[in-house]
Design an enzyme around this catalytic site. Structure first.
Site, PDB file in Angstrom:
ATOM      1  N   LYS A 198     -32.909 -12.783  -7.208  1.00  0.00           N
ATOM      2  CA  LYS A 198     -32.772 -12.773  -8.670  1.00  0.00           C
ATOM      3  C   LYS A 198     -31.516 -12.010  -9.090  1.00  0.00           C
ATOM      4  CE  LYS A 198     -33.252 -13.393 -12.928  1.00  0.00           C
ATOM      5  NZ  LYS A 198     -33.453 -12.363 -13.868  1.00  0.00           N
ATOM      6  N   GLU A 205     -24.842 -15.924 -12.935  1.00  0.00           N
ATOM      7  CA  GLU A 205     -24.973 -16.112 -14.396  1.00  0.00           C
ATOM      8  C   GLU A 205     -23.798 -15.453 -15.134  1.00  0.00           C
ATOM      9  OE1 GLU A 205     -28.864 -14.873 -16.124  1.00  0.00           O
ATOM     10  OE2 GLU A 205     -27.694 -13.522 -17.360  1.00  0.00           O
TER      11      GLU A 205
HETATM   12  C1  6PG Z   1     -32.598 -14.473 -16.787  1.00  0.00           C
HETATM   13  C2  6PG Z   1     -31.579 -13.449 -17.146  1.00  0.00           C
HETATM   14  C3  6PG Z   1     -32.191 -12.171 -17.563  1.00  0.00           C
HETATM   15  C4  6PG Z   1     -31.201 -11.048 -17.807  1.00  0.00           C
HETATM   16  C5  6PG Z   1     -30.287 -11.208 -18.958  1.00  0.00           C
HETATM   17  C6  6PG Z   1     -29.318 -10.058 -19.067  1.00  0.00           C
HETATM   18  O1  6PG Z   1     -32.492 -14.977 -15.689  1.00  0.00           O
HETATM   19  O2  6PG Z   1     -33.473 -14.753 -17.597  1.00  0.00           O
HETATM   20  O3  6PG Z   1     -30.775 -13.217 -16.041  1.00  0.00           O
HETATM   21  O4  6PG Z   1     -33.047 -11.776 -16.529  1.00  0.00           O
HETATM   22  O5  6PG Z   1     -31.926  -9.900 -18.039  1.00  0.00           O
HETATM   23  O6  6PG Z   1     -29.579 -12.386 -18.878  1.00  0.00           O
HETATM   24  O7  6PG Z   1     -28.526 -10.017 -17.957  1.00  0.00           O
HETATM   25  P1  6PG Z   1     -27.827  -8.669 -17.466  1.00  0.00           P
HETATM   26  O8  6PG Z   1     -28.895  -7.893 -16.781  1.00  0.00           O
HETATM   27  O9  6PG Z   1     -26.778  -9.121 -16.527  1.00  0.00           O
HETATM   28  O10 6PG Z   1     -27.305  -7.974 -18.633  1.00  0.00           O
END
Ligand code: 6PG
Length: 522
Positions: A198, A205
């Site tokens: 993850k 991401e």
């Molecule tokens: C997801 C996202 C999520 C994440 C936010 C913020 O898969 O739903 O990755 O889990 O918390 O997108 O991302 P950051 O932790 O990189 O700020």
């Protein structure tokens, strides 16, 4: 739902019902699971109560508030049945507090399924702490934000294999499904591997989000396209071609089209700062950046995207810098080739943008997978990469069906990828070679126009230097040998493995003060 079709766990204990945990509670209840939940935040409790009341499907009576860990555990107690807890809480200290709160009431066989974004080392520490008492702690990545948490998220559980087998039927039921109806969840492996996967997802991401934002900006500010026009382009990209069924592109359609009650575009007034790293509220991308450096894996797209976010966070500071640079640079219109036929050249440039975005997305995946492969080799997790690609096919933020199909074919032939760079796989090389001219054109035109292309340009350089056999690091190696006697290998000595070279040259002998006095400082 018929009884024999019912949930494997009839009850579970939910800890943390914020935006993700609250939505997961509703989702699990829709599958007939009785949810007993504890959250010290009154606001979260009240919100879930209201959501449950309005959710329909008769879920309200299945979602029961408990006042503390003791009540929560008592509500789940059943003879000879293990208790299942699901965490959806902030990482680090809050997770430790929750384990500590539950611990007096846990017994052999109980399972904690940590669906938070937890750091894999915390996951493994808690596993080591709990396993001797037969209590299982599964680190389960959950992706897709609160919408997917409500509808079915993408999930990557890792930990004790027996415990994983126990929760898999439940997870397969509630997880997102891909277009063939296959669940986007699979047991990842032992230890903290689930949370690690993850974490890598979030790094990928981060690279992708920077790229899509950069491309959106170029279209809006440098091609003068209105939001609706950009939405239409995103829609066409999402429908077919290399950006087919891409989550970030698809939500871009709605973002560009959304208007508030006064008819104004919501996006217009959104400030250009991303703060969850700077304010320590999330920032799981930080972990991927730390890991890629620790494991010596080059991930410039992901790292640069992270710096870009950091650079954006303090807008007031940017205003001060902007003043000291006399207003900084202002983006201008991109000069399009064939200005006598602007429509056509704009279409061609938009086509370049599509392929530049695809190349950057693909390189984000490749860099993330390289981190994973390196860690897998170190930890002997024996990850199944086709399964991981499957998890990312639905419900998650990095969903990109064209890229998943491409990577799935690559991992179908394990010999191709056993020990080396995914960039050396022929099908990936073909895709990136084809996209390269577009990416280069986009970066060139954007630099001319003072647009911002950190992740696009980092990707361009990444492809260039990864495929080069003649790099400026020749000179860097010589300088390192000059001042540090770091040694180098000769061009005539084979391909050049990542091991210390065998040669040193005395470029300039070390001299003492006495030598200086004897003659000259050289
Ligand atoms: C997801 C996202 C999520 C994440 C936010 C913020 O898969 O739903 O990755 O889990 O918390 O997108 O991302 P950051 O932790 O990189 O700020």
């Amino acid at each position: 739902m018929a009884k024999n079709d019912g949930p494997e766990f009839e009850k579970l204990g939910m800890i943390g019902v914020g935006s993700m945990g609250g939505m997961m509670s509703l989702l699990y209840a829709e599958y007939g699971v009785e949810i007993h939940y504890y959250d010290p935040s009154e606001e979260n409790v009240n919100k879930l109560r209201e959501y449950a009341r309005n959710a329909g499907h008769n879920v309200d009576h299945l979602i029961v508030h408990q006042n503390d860990y003791k009540e929560l555990c008592e509500s789940l107690e059943a003879p000879n049945e293990p208790k299942l807890f699901v965490f959806s809480i902030p990482h680090g200290a809050v997770g430790d507090e929750s384990v500590k709160g539950l611990r007096p009431y846990l017994k052999k066989g109980d399972i904690i399924l940590d669906c938070s974004n937890e750091h894999w080392t915390n996951t493994e520490r808690r596993q080591k702490d709990l396993e001797p008492d037969g209590i299982h702690y599964i680190g389960c990545g959950v992706s897709g934000g609160y919408q997917s948490a409500r509808h079915g998220p993408s999930m990557s559980p890792g930990g004790n294999s027996e415990a994983l087998q126990k929760v898999m039927p439940f997870l397969q039921r509630v997880a997102a499904k891909d277009k063939q109806g296959r669940p986007c969840v699979t047991p990842i492996g032992p230890g903290g591997s689930g949370h690690y996967v993850k974490m890598v997802h979030n790094g990928i991401e981060q690279g992708m989000m920077s790229a899509v934002a950069e491309v959106w900006y170029i279209m809006n500010r440098c091609l003068g396209m209105e939001y609706d026009e950009i939405a239409n382009i995103f829609e066409s990209w999402n429908a077919k071609g290399p950006l087919r069924d891409n989550f970030l592109v698809s939500i871009g359609i709605d973002i560009n089209r959304s208007k508030d009650k006064d008819g104004n575009y919501v996006l217009t007034n959104v400030q250009d700062k991303v703060v969850q790293d700077a304010d320590d509220s999330e920032g799981t991308g930080i972990w991927t950046c730390t890991e890629t450096i620790r494991l010596h894996v080059p991930s410039p797209t992901i790292l640069t995207a992270h710096s870009f976010r950091l650079g954006s966070a303090d807008r007031s500071q940017r205003l001060a810098v902007n003043k000291s640079f006399n207003g900084g640079t202002q983006p201008s219109k991109i000069k399009l080739a064939g200005s006598d036929d602007n429509t056509k050249s704009k279409t061609a440039f938009i086509n370049d943008l599509q392929h530049a975005l695809f190349a950057t997305f693909l390189c984000s995946f490749i860099q993330g997978l390289h981190i994973l492969k390196r860690m897998d080799a170190q930890q002997s997790w024996n990850l199944d990469y086709r399964n991981i690609i499957q998890i990312w096919r639905g419900g998650c933020i990095i969903q990109s069906d064209y890229i998943s199909d491409l990577l799935d074919h690559v991992f179908e032939q394990p010999n191709e990828t056993d020990d080396g760079s995914l960039l050396s796989v022929a099908s990936i090389g073909d895709e990136l070679s084809q996209a390269f001219t577009s990416l280069k054109n986009v970066v060139l035109r954007s630099i001319e126009a003072d647009a911002y292309v950190p992740s696009l340009s980092a990707t361009l350089e990444y492809i260039k230097y990864s495929a080069s056999t003649d790099l400026p690091t020749q000179f860097m190696e010589a300088e390192l040998d000059f001042f540090g006697a770091h040694n180098y290998d000769l061009k005539s000595e084979g391909p050049g493995k990542p091991v210390k070279g065998r040669h040193h040259y005395e470029w300039r002998p070390a001299r003492g003060i006495v030598d200086d006095e004897r003659g000259g400082g050289k």
